[in-house]
Design an enzyme around this catalytic site. Structure first.
Site, PDB file in Angstrom:
ATOM      1  N   LYS A  92       1.352  -1.231  -0.077  1.00  0.00           N
ATOM      2  CA  LYS A  92       0.281   0.234   0.262  1.00  0.00           C
ATOM      3  C   LYS A  92       0.743   1.207   0.167  1.00  0.00           C
ATOM      4  O   LYS A  92       1.900   1.808   0.983  1.00  0.00           O
ATOM      5  CB  LYS A  92      -1.238   0.051   1.311  1.00  0.00           C
ATOM      6  N   GLN A 113       7.406   4.047   4.367  1.00  0.00           N
ATOM      7  CA  GLN A 113       6.058   3.426   3.749  1.00  0.00           C
ATOM      8  C   GLN A 113       5.329   2.417   4.761  1.00  0.00           C
ATOM      9  O   GLN A 113       4.482   2.011   4.901  1.00  0.00           O
ATOM     10  CB  GLN A 113       4.957   3.658   2.760  1.00  0.00           C
ATOM     11  N   LYS A 116       5.023   3.437   8.237  1.00  0.00           N
ATOM     12  CA  LYS A 116       4.367   4.144   8.544  1.00  0.00           C
ATOM     13  C   LYS A 116       3.170   3.885   8.104  1.00  0.00           C
ATOM     14  O   LYS A 116       2.005   3.403   9.275  1.00  0.00           O
ATOM     15  CB  LYS A 116       4.319   5.474   7.048  1.00  0.00           C
ATOM     16  N   LYS A 128       5.638   1.378  -3.109  1.00  0.00           N
ATOM     17  CA  LYS A 128       5.294   2.875  -3.595  1.00  0.00           C
ATOM     18  C   LYS A 128       5.491   2.776  -4.932  1.00  0.00           C
ATOM     19  O   LYS A 128       6.168   2.103  -5.540  1.00  0.00           O
ATOM     20  CB  LYS A 128       6.358   4.204  -2.667  1.00  0.00           C
ATOM     21  N   GLY A 167      -2.963   8.292  -3.913  1.00  0.00           N
ATOM     22  CA  GLY A 167      -1.599   9.854  -4.400  1.00  0.00           C
ATOM     23  C   GLY A 167      -0.807   9.642  -4.212  1.00  0.00           C
ATOM     24  O   GLY A 167      -0.529   9.556  -2.759  1.00  0.00           O
ATOM     25  N   ASP A 168      -0.431  10.625  -4.527  1.00  0.00           N
ATOM     26  CA  ASP A 168       1.044  11.599  -3.646  1.00  0.00           C
ATOM     27  C   ASP A 168       0.778  12.611  -4.534  1.00  0.00           C
ATOM     28  O   ASP A 168       0.359  13.175  -5.159  1.00  0.00           O
ATOM     29  CB  ASP A 168       2.344  10.433  -4.099  1.00  0.00           C
ATOM     30  N   THR A 211      -4.479  13.170   5.779  1.00  0.00           N
ATOM     31  CA  THR A 211      -3.257  13.883   5.622  1.00  0.00           C
ATOM     32  C   THR A 211      -3.026  15.095   6.292  1.00  0.00           C
ATOM     33  O   THR A 211      -2.422  14.754   7.666  1.00  0.00           O
ATOM     34  CB  THR A 211      -2.968  13.431   4.193  1.00  0.00           C
ATOM     35  N   ASN A 243      -2.018  18.907  -1.454  1.00  0.00           N
ATOM     36  CA  ASN A 243      -2.737  18.384  -1.347  1.00  0.00           C
ATOM     37  C   ASN A 243      -2.813  18.491   0.592  1.00  0.00           C
ATOM     38  O   ASN A 243      -3.082  18.306   1.306  1.00  0.00           O
ATOM     39  CB  ASN A 243      -3.888  17.062  -1.535  1.00  0.00           C
ATOM     40  N   SER A 380      -6.517   6.213   3.757  1.00  0.00           N
ATOM     41  CA  SER A 380      -6.707   5.027   2.165  1.00  0.00           C
ATOM     42  C   SER A 380      -7.044   3.326   2.841  1.00  0.00           C
ATOM     43  O   SER A 380      -8.172   3.204   2.699  1.00  0.00           O
ATOM     44  CB  SER A 380      -5.497   4.873   1.827  1.00  0.00           C
TER      45      SER A 380
HETATM   46  P1  NDP Z   1       0.885  17.759  -4.218  1.00  0.00           P
HETATM   47  O1  NDP Z   1       1.343  17.441  -5.355  1.00  0.00           O
HETATM   48  O2  NDP Z   1      -0.641  17.902  -4.174  1.00  0.00           O
HETATM   49  O3  NDP Z   1       1.648  18.977  -3.826  1.00  0.00           O
HETATM   50  C1  NDP Z   1       2.801  19.084  -3.509  1.00  0.00           C
HETATM   51  C2  NDP Z   1       3.452  20.460  -3.119  1.00  0.00           C
HETATM   52  O4  NDP Z   1       4.744  20.446  -2.612  1.00  0.00           O
HETATM   53  C3  NDP Z   1       3.083  21.713  -4.245  1.00  0.00           C
HETATM   54  O5  NDP Z   1       2.515  23.051  -3.328  1.00  0.00           O
HETATM   55  C4  NDP Z   1       4.199  21.623  -5.041  1.00  0.00           C
HETATM   56  O6  NDP Z   1       4.842  23.370  -6.095  1.00  0.00           O
HETATM   57  C5  NDP Z   1       5.532  21.667  -3.607  1.00  0.00           C
HETATM   58  N1  NDP Z   1       6.779  20.427  -3.886  1.00  0.00           N
HETATM   59  C6  NDP Z   1       6.611  19.476  -5.238  1.00  0.00           C
HETATM   60  N2  NDP Z   1       7.790  19.387  -5.487  1.00  0.00           N
HETATM   61  C7  NDP Z   1       8.600  20.164  -5.010  1.00  0.00           C
HETATM   62  C8  NDP Z   1       9.996  20.420  -4.673  1.00  0.00           C
HETATM   63  N3  NDP Z   1      10.842  19.843  -5.459  1.00  0.00           N
HETATM   64  N4  NDP Z   1      10.522  21.505  -4.474  1.00  0.00           N
HETATM   65  C9  NDP Z   1       9.540  22.327  -3.316  1.00  0.00           C
HETATM   66  N5  NDP Z   1       8.191  22.227  -3.477  1.00  0.00           N
HETATM   67  C10 NDP Z   1       7.439  20.918  -4.066  1.00  0.00           C
HETATM   68  O7  NDP Z   1       1.162  17.099  -3.124  1.00  0.00           O
HETATM   69  P2  NDP Z   1       1.145  16.312  -1.651  1.00  0.00           P
HETATM   70  O8  NDP Z   1       0.063  17.273  -1.013  1.00  0.00           O
HETATM   71  O9  NDP Z   1      -0.403  15.072  -1.737  1.00  0.00           O
HETATM   72  O10 NDP Z   1       2.178  16.115  -1.020  1.00  0.00           O
HETATM   73  C11 NDP Z   1       2.897  16.440  -0.362  1.00  0.00           C
HETATM   74  C12 NDP Z   1       4.277  15.923   0.631  1.00  0.00           C
HETATM   75  O11 NDP Z   1       2.818  15.091   1.668  1.00  0.00           O
HETATM   76  C13 NDP Z   1       4.597  15.000  -0.445  1.00  0.00           C
HETATM   77  O12 NDP Z   1       6.076  15.307   0.678  1.00  0.00           O
HETATM   78  C14 NDP Z   1       4.582  13.369   0.460  1.00  0.00           C
HETATM   79  O13 NDP Z   1       5.260  12.050  -0.785  1.00  0.00           O
HETATM   80  C15 NDP Z   1       3.285  13.686   1.413  1.00  0.00           C
HETATM   81  N6  NDP Z   1       2.505  12.544   1.273  1.00  0.00           N
HETATM   82  C16 NDP Z   1       1.291  12.889   0.650  1.00  0.00           C
HETATM   83  C17 NDP Z   1      -0.308  12.047   1.488  1.00  0.00           C
HETATM   84  C18 NDP Z   1      -0.629  11.916   0.660  1.00  0.00           C
HETATM   85  O14 NDP Z   1      -1.718  12.068   0.938  1.00  0.00           O
HETATM   86  N7  NDP Z   1      -0.828  12.843  -0.828  1.00  0.00           N
HETATM   87  C19 NDP Z   1      -0.060  11.519   2.348  1.00  0.00           C
HETATM   88  C20 NDP Z   1       1.628  11.295   3.319  1.00  0.00           C
HETATM   89  C21 NDP Z   1       2.591  12.093   2.834  1.00  0.00           C
HETATM   90  P3  NDP Z   1       4.177  23.388  -7.331  1.00  0.00           P
HETATM   91  O15 NDP Z   1       3.220  22.655  -7.209  1.00  0.00           O
HETATM   92  O16 NDP Z   1       4.929  24.138  -7.391  1.00  0.00           O
HETATM   93  O17 NDP Z   1       5.316  21.445  -8.222  1.00  0.00           O
HETATM   94  O1  2IT Z   2       3.108   8.287   1.345  1.00  0.00           O
HETATM   95  C1  2IT Z   2       1.735   8.707   2.314  1.00  0.00           C
HETATM   96  O2  2IT Z   2       1.602   8.125   2.454  1.00  0.00           O
HETATM   97  C2  2IT Z   2       0.581   8.362   0.650  1.00  0.00           C
HETATM   98  N1  2IT Z   2       0.684   9.304  -0.370  1.00  0.00           N
HETATM   99  C3  2IT Z   2      -0.406   8.295   1.033  1.00  0.00           C
HETATM  100  C4  2IT Z   2      -0.741   6.436   0.105  1.00  0.00           C
HETATM  101  C5  2IT Z   2      -1.859   5.644   0.369  1.00  0.00           C
HETATM  102  O3  2IT Z   2      -2.036   4.674   0.598  1.00  0.00           O
HETATM  103  O4  2IT Z   2      -2.867   6.550   1.057  1.00  0.00           O
END
Ligand code: NDP
Ligand code: 2IT
Length: 448
Positions: A92, A113, A116, A128, A167-168, A211, A243, A380
């Protein structure tokens, strides 16, 4: 420093085998470092080769993704899925679409992961995947064709009881919809093979928010238990505006805090009166625009083009919610000088090892990613349960369960830190608490 001979030997083998995988080695080192006292008390781990097996993914596939752009030109990207560990449940973990995606990034995320998912208390293994495809600037048609082509290969490896992606970065509701559609078409099978689905086709209420909300439930419990404080009146700085960042901001505000800054890869905005979240949502969720445009719409807000300067803004609570290694030693020093109370990681591995060391040694409360951002994957897991039941729960029910899970994760990590003689070090606590369940399952299941 790694002094335990077994962990040192396995780490060196891992280095030799993964020479250029900087992020993966960083993640493995941190976990091994935390586990030293536990490994010393448990010789059966070495006898059964647990650590050697833990750092080697069950399998990792890499594949060509060919698609046709709006000009009719053939484009090729590379796709990956890393099925890291299935000791406690089906693989997952999310899919990341971003130009910086490499095998190292996918393996570090898959490795994190494992622990976590174990911390959530749900039966979820670790995995992943993703691609170096950049959804930015692409039309919906291009994104759809890419997702269809990506799933045309990925569908061979996944399944509701095998491996359940989500997603991520760069993969949100739009992408999950196209991926799900293609899976269903290829298999002629309607099943909960992905999470983060739309509400009309098996998605869970609360997954979009999970998240960010979960991160704040964790912070709330950590402040209460470790400092006797609450979020009311606290000043919060958040990196990212995707997100995780958006729903972290929303819950922080609901709990009485003031969010004064957010960022994207091009810079940050500072709004001393408190961020107007509706304006951010319009820009990011609807228009897919740059954060800079916030300043054209909200008077009094300032823009800075150096995104790491966001950590120089004085705050009580810092929430890195963008990407790996975005908060370095200089950023940590700036936060400490400005009297930060807590740093909690919404992103995966956003703080460099030097930054973590500085924050902990200066008494800053530090909530590591694999504990603090587990609310997304936990929800999830709740989506998978609803799909299996063929039922949908109310938002309130999902949110209540999410909160319970985050409070539990805090206490498990805190109690484990105490049991290791490192009370309050939640890095150690989360790594040990997550590891115990996985290693016990691996011991019980035999060697393969
Ligand atoms: P999104 O794609 O929704 O948003 C990503 C954000 O981070 C955007 O604002 C983006 O800016 C910025 N960003 C991405 N890459 C870079 C970079 N190299 N340098 C600077 N800024 C950057 O992703 P999420 O919000 O889903 O994910 C954000 C983080 O949270 C990640 O590390 C992800 O692994 C983690 N995460 C996500 C989960 C989820 O459920 N979605 C769960 C747990 C962890 P820009 O738009 O300019 O690229
Ligand atoms: O980093 C993370 O935990 C995620 N991007 C969410 C993974 C998931 O299966 O919901």
């Amino acid at each position: 420093m790694l002094t335990n001979p077994y962990l040192k030997r396995v780490y060196e083998q891992t280095e030799t085998r993964n020479k250029t995988d900087r992020e993966f080695l960083q993640a493995v080192y941190e976990v091994f470092d935390s586990l030293q006292p536990y490994v010393e008390r448990h010789p059966e781990l070495e006898e059964n080769g647990i650590m050697e097996r833990l750092v080697e993914p069950d399998r990792m596939v890499s594949f060509r993704v060919a698609w046709i752009d709006d000009q009719g030109k053939v484009q090729v990207n590379r796709g990956y899925r890393c099925q890291f560990n299935s000791a406690i449940g089906p693989y997952k973990g999310g899919l990341r679409f971003h130009p910086t995606v490499t095998p190292s990034v996918i393996k570090f995320l898959g490795f994190e992961q494992i622990f976590k998912n174990s911390l959530t208390g749900l039966p979820l293994g670790g995995g992943k995947g993703g691609s170096d495809f950049d959804p930015k600037g692409k039309s919906d048609g291009e994104v759809m064709r890419f997702c269809q082509s990506f799933m045309t290969e990925l569908h061979r490896y996944i399944g509701a009881d095998v491996d359940v992606p989500a997603g991520d970065i760069g993969v949100g509701g739009r992408e999950i919809g196209y991926l799900f559609g293609q899976y269903k078409f290829l298999k002629n099978n309607f099943t909960g093979v992905l999470t983060g689905k739309g509400l009309a086709f098996g998605g869970s209420l609360g997954r979009t928010e999970a998240t960010g909300y979960g991160l704040l439930y964790f912070v709330d419990e950590m402040l209460r238990c470790m400092k006797g404080e609450t979020l009311a009146g606290k000043v919060v700085v958040i990196s990212g505006s995707g997100n995780v960042a958006i729903y972290a901001a929303q819950k922080a505000m609901q709990l009485g805090a003031k969010v004064v800054a957010m960022s994207d890869s091009q810079g940050y905005i500072y709004d001393p009166k408190g961020i107007d979240l509706a304006a951010i949502k319009q820009l990011k969720e609807v228009e897919r625009a740059r954060i800079r445009a916030y300043c054209d719409r909200v008077p009094g807000a300032q823009f800075g083009s150096n995104r790491s300067d966001v950590w120089k803004i004085p705050c009580d609570i810092a929430l890195p919610c963008a990407t790996q290694n975005e908060l370095d030693a200089d950023s940590a020093k700036a936060l400490i000088e400005n009297g930060v109370l807590a740093v909690a990681e919404g992103a995966n591995m956003p703080s460099t090892p030097e930054a973590v060391e500085l924050l902990l040694s200066h008494g800053v409360l530090f909530a590591p990613a694999k504990a603090a951002n587990a609310g997304g994957v936990a929800t999830s897991g709740l989506e998978m349960s609803q799909n299996s039941q063929r039922l949908g729960w109310t938002f309130e029910e999902v949110d209540r369960k999410l909160k319970g899970i985050m409070v539990n994760i805090f206490h498990n990590a805190y109690d484990a830190s105490k049991a290791c003689g490192r009370e309050g070090n939640l890095v150690v606590g989360a790594n040990v608490a997550g590891f115990i369940k996985v290693s016990n399952a691996m011991l019980a299941e035999g060697i393969f």
